[in-house]
Design a protein around this motif. Structure first.
Motif: not given
Ligand SMILES: *Cc1c(COP(=O)(O)O)cnc(C)c1O
Length: 225
Positions: A120, A157, A164, A168
């Protein structure tokens, strides 16, 4: 420090399922560190700078499989085309063109992965899924005879938030499946998902990685990138 490398490698390899291979990321590390890993039966090494990769190729055992994991400039492909085993970071038609033509000059087929932008955070390199599809649809792409696409690569990230990172990597896996069924369904060699580094390789494996790229957990912290 040096005597830890064998130990670190063993510890990491214990955690890898059979279908997951390890690329030992040796960037910035000296030849003797690589040799110690090599003598512990590690034969895949990753570098991110062309000059350093060429130097190490020339000075180290010839049965090492060298992985180019960093951004690769079109005009530098010629220096690695005779020996590189797998280029993880392909993200443009210009780069493909250079790889195909330099591979042809060397009478070989070069293995590549497409680098997908999955983080991101704002990163310079990597394709979106749509950009990858557009590229695969090009007539020019279909005509390359000296390139073998083995799969996809991505970097999560840089964060402590596990959810997160997980999502991803999950996205990369899902995209891999989609691209495979649409473009590589009859191609068993399209099989690699290169994801996971020192801090997140266990998460990456849970999410479907087949190739982890681990540096500092093997060789110790780097002084510079
Ligand atoms: C440096 C690097 C790695 C390894 O990073 P570590 O955190 O030291 O394991 C993996 N992939 C890429 C693309 C890198 O540049």
């Amino acid at each position: 420090m040096a005597q830890n490398i064998t130990h670190n490698l063993k510890n990491i390899k214990k955690k890898l399922p059979d279908h997951v291979n390890l690329v030992a990321v040796s960037k910035t590390k000296p030849a003797d560190a690589i040799l110690e890993a090599y003598h512990s039966e590690q034969f895949d090494f990753g570098e991110n700078k062309v000059q350093e990769l060429v130097y190490k190729y020339e000075t180290l055992p010839k049965d090492i499989r060298w992985h180019m994991i960093g951004h690769l400039q079109t005009n530098k492909v010629k220096y690695i085309a005779s020996f590189v085993y797998l280029i993880h970071s392909v993200d443009s038609i210009r780069l493909l063109r250079a790889i195909d033509s330099e591979a042809e000059k060397n009478n070989r087929v070069i293995n590549i992965l497409f680098q997908l932008k999955i983080a991101s955070e704002d990163t310079k390199f990597g394709l979106s899924k749509q950009q990858l599809i557009d590229l695969l649809e090009l007539d020019e792409f279909k005509k390359f005879e000296h390139i073998k696409v083995l799969g996809l690569m991505g970097m999560a990230t840089f964060t402590d938030e596990i959810h997160t990172i997980k999502s991803e990597f999950g996205y990369l896996k899902k995209t891999f499946e989609e691209i495979k069924s649409r473009y590589f369904n009859d191609d068993p060699e399209f099989s690699e998902i290169s994801m996971g580094m020192s801090d997140d390789y266990l998460i990456a494996i849970e999410e479907g990685s087949t190739l982890v790229r681990v540096g500092s957990n093997i060789f110790g912290e780097r002084n510079y990138v």
